[in-house]
Design an enzyme around this catalytic site. Structure first.
Site, PDB file in Angstrom:
ATOM      1  N   LYS A  76       0.851  -1.205   0.000  1.00 47.75           N
ATOM      2  CA  LYS A  76       0.000   0.000   0.000  1.00 47.75           C
ATOM      3  C   LYS A  76       0.883   1.251   0.000  1.00 47.75           C
ATOM      4  O   LYS A  76       1.867   1.310   0.753  1.00 47.75           O
ATOM      5  CB  LYS A  76      -0.911  -0.033   1.227  1.00 47.75           C
ATOM      6  CG  LYS A  76      -1.918   1.106   1.308  1.00 47.75           C
ATOM      7  CD  LYS A  76      -2.833   0.920   2.522  1.00 47.75           C
ATOM      8  CE  LYS A  76      -3.870   2.000   2.653  1.00 47.75           C
ATOM      9  NZ  LYS A  76      -4.754   1.793   3.826  1.00 47.75           N
ATOM     10  N   SER A 151      -9.797   1.751   3.011  1.00 48.24           N
ATOM     11  CA  SER A 151      -8.969   2.546   2.138  1.00 48.24           C
ATOM     12  C   SER A 151      -7.952   1.729   1.334  1.00 48.24           C
ATOM     13  O   SER A 151      -7.424   2.207   0.325  1.00 48.24           O
ATOM     14  CB  SER A 151      -8.203   3.590   2.960  1.00 48.24           C
ATOM     15  OG  SER A 151      -7.324   2.959   3.867  1.00 48.24           O
ATOM     16  N   SER A 175      -9.886  -0.688   7.157  1.00 49.78           N
ATOM     17  CA  SER A 175      -9.337  -0.571   5.798  1.00 49.78           C
ATOM     18  C   SER A 175      -8.679  -1.812   5.222  1.00 49.78           C
ATOM     19  O   SER A 175      -8.324  -1.820   4.040  1.00 49.78           O
ATOM     20  CB  SER A 175      -8.340   0.575   5.737  1.00 49.78           C
ATOM     21  OG  SER A 175      -9.042   1.773   5.648  1.00 49.78           O
TER      22      SER A 175
HETATM   23  N1  GLN Z   1     -13.063   3.783   6.478  1.00 50.17           N
HETATM   24  C1  GLN Z   1     -12.404   4.213   7.662  1.00 50.17           C
HETATM   25  C2  GLN Z   1     -12.053   5.680   7.582  1.00 50.17           C
HETATM   26  O1  GLN Z   1     -12.388   6.262   6.608  1.00 50.17           O
HETATM   27  C3  GLN Z   1     -11.202   3.370   7.911  1.00 50.17           C
HETATM   28  C4  GLN Z   1      -9.952   3.861   7.306  1.00 50.17           C
HETATM   29  C5  GLN Z   1      -8.773   2.989   7.618  1.00 50.17           C
HETATM   30  O2  GLN Z   1      -8.891   1.958   8.261  1.00 50.17           O
HETATM   31  N2  GLN Z   1      -7.608   3.455   7.216  1.00 50.17           N
HETATM   32  O3  GLN Z   1     -11.479   6.224   8.452  1.00 50.17           O
END
Ligand code: GLN
Length: 479
Positions: A76, A151, A175
């Site tokens: 990532k 994400s 995420s």
């Molecule tokens: N969807 C969550 C957010 O927008 C999780 C993001 C993540 O785990 N990096 O914060």
């Protein structure tokens, strides 16, 4: 198609001359090229990967190879790899190259994994759909009109579309687990501190954790065994020794008790998703004890998560000021305007929204009402899990309320988007490990995941239980 189920098989094939590692890497590079429309990669390191393949093939043949020899892995784009771009899918870091390796990158390289590229994600890992990326959205490989989740959407899509053997993602509030569920692969978020965060661009430092996307439970166990462990460069990393997840994978505890929290199966959960998970639980009754449990503060998880993570993000992201690194505006007449314009031009909409929210909840008049209160609720949520794990060994829940939604369906409604994290954020608030396992598909053929949660540092139990389900064909990567 690949002829091996996990990396141990792959090593055997290379050893016996049935598989050439160079050809294997070429296979993936070809697939990446053919699947460019998915937009899963921000950067591909074709030459480096091919060179490494040759070197590692030699090592395997002479029996001097590392634990992850030949595993083709994507990273990532929030993690530092020396002399490679590190953009966090943000314009503000568009031309930034990293000057050092994250600890996990060193660990992967030391065990002979092959890094094939860096994957697309939501900007600074903020989002649930991968639509908040400066490089554009990632498409779900199963249905290109839908999001892959976020994400870590690029990491999930890359594994789902067979563009690599495995990938690394990060999970601050879901995420890894949510995109794994949307794309039909395995996604593990370890205990907070189990994997060093050194070299990970901080979003919310007391939540961020690094984990894996894989095609099999064995690969998840093997990679986690390599990347876990104490690191003197991360003072929050856990000192406790890493058990051999791989060797212990068949040692599932006898008389295992599985908890099912009633709060996770109430309103808002799609019927199709609910029925598949309840059917699995029913199926498990013959082998395990199933117990209803209560996690009473779960309703507060999303609010608490979005107060605390935005507060931490507003502080962490203050370093992007146009001075030290990253984008600097060309339009300014004094220092203040330089800061302001660089940040206004460099950050996307969602990141700005979170910086503002985070600055607000930390401001003098509101600190007690929001930030401090949220810290207290975080403790209550952790207590709920502690109480539950006094009675049960594992907890089963949905990962997401629905299967993958359409591109642009929620992108203009942040609250609707945040609700996607309803089943995942409480786990990060408590700092415990959880895995998303590919359970089934809905009527439209879209993947449905199931979340299995364990107590702190009990990752081995997740692997053992995952192995049991995989061997019984109760879960399977969706192709
Ligand atoms: N969807 C969550 C957010 O927008 C999780 C993001 C993540 O785990 N990096 O914060």
């Amino acid at each position: 198609m690949l002829t091996y189920k996990n990396n141990s098989f792959k090593i055997e094939l290379v050893k016996s001359g049935q598989l050439s590692l160079t050809e294997n890497v070429r296979f993936f590079l070809n697939k990446i090229e053919k699947n460019k429309h998915l937009n899963a990669f921000n950067f591909v390191f074709a030459d480096d990967a091919l060179l490494k393949a040759e070197e590692i093939e030699g090592k395997i043949k002479s029996g001097k190879h590392g634990k992850l020899a030949g595993l083709v892995i994507a990273i990532k784009d929030v993690l530092a790899i020396k002399d490679k771009p590190l953009t966090c899918s943000s314009k503000i870091l568009q031309n930034f190259n990293s000057v050092y390796n994250a600890t996990i990158i060193n660990k992967l390289i030391d065990e002979d994994a092959i890094i094939i590229g860096k994957t697309n994600c939501d900007e600074f890992a903020m989002g649930s759909s991968n639509e908040n990326s400066f490089y554009g959205p990632v498409l779900n490989p199963i249905d290109n009109t839908r999001v892959p989740g976020g994400s870590s959407g690029g990491s999930a899509a890359a594994v789902a579309a067979y563009l690599c053997d495995a990938s690394i993602g990060t999970d601050t509030g879901g995420s890894i687990r949510q995109p794994a569920s949307f794309c039909g692969v395995y996604g593990l978020k370890p205990t907070y501190g189990r994997v060093s965060r050194y070299g990970l661009t901080a979003f919310a430092s007391s939540f961020d954790s690094i984990g894996t996307f894989t095609n099999s439970i064995e690969d998840a166990a093997e990679i986690m065994e390599v990347i876990s462990g104490y690191d003197k460069y991360d003072s929050t990393s856990v000192v406790e020794k890493v058990p051999s997840y791989k060797v212990n994978i068949l040692n599932l505890k006898k008389n295992l008790v599985i908890g099912v929290p009633t709060q996770y199966f109430s309103t808002g959960l799609n019927e199709g998703v609910k029925n598949k998970i309840l059917a699995l639980i029913d199926n498990l009754k013959k082998d395990f004890t199933i117990k209803e449990i209560s996690l009473p503060n779960m309703d507060y998880a999303i609010a608490t998560y979005y107060i605390l993570t935005t507060a931490e993000a507003s502080s962490n992201l203050s370093r992007y000021d146009g001075v030290r690194y990253g984008h600097r505006s060309r339009e300014y007449t004094n220092l203040d305007k330089m800061y302001k314009n660089s940040r206004s031009e460099g950050f996307g909409k969602e990141v700005k929204r979170r910086i503002m929210l985070g600055t607000y909840v930390l401001s003098a008049g509101y600190y007690d009402a929001y930030y401090k209160k949220a810290q207290k609720v975080r403790r209550l949520i952790k207590n709920d899990f502690d109480n539950a794990f006094n009675e049960v060994d594992l907890i089963i829940t949905p990962v997401t309320p629905t299967t993958a939604f359409k591109l642009n369906e929620k992108s203009n409604d942040p609250l609707e988007m945040y609700l996607n994290d309803i089943y995942t954020t409480s786990i990060n608030l408590a700092g415990i490990p959880a895995i998303s396992l590919p359970l089934s598909t809905d009527l439209q053929g879209l993947p449905i995941g199931v979340q299995v949660i364990a107590d702190s540092l009990k990752e081995d139990r997740l692997f053992q239980f995952g192995k049991f389900l995989q061997d019984k064909n109760l879960i399977k990567r969706i192709s």
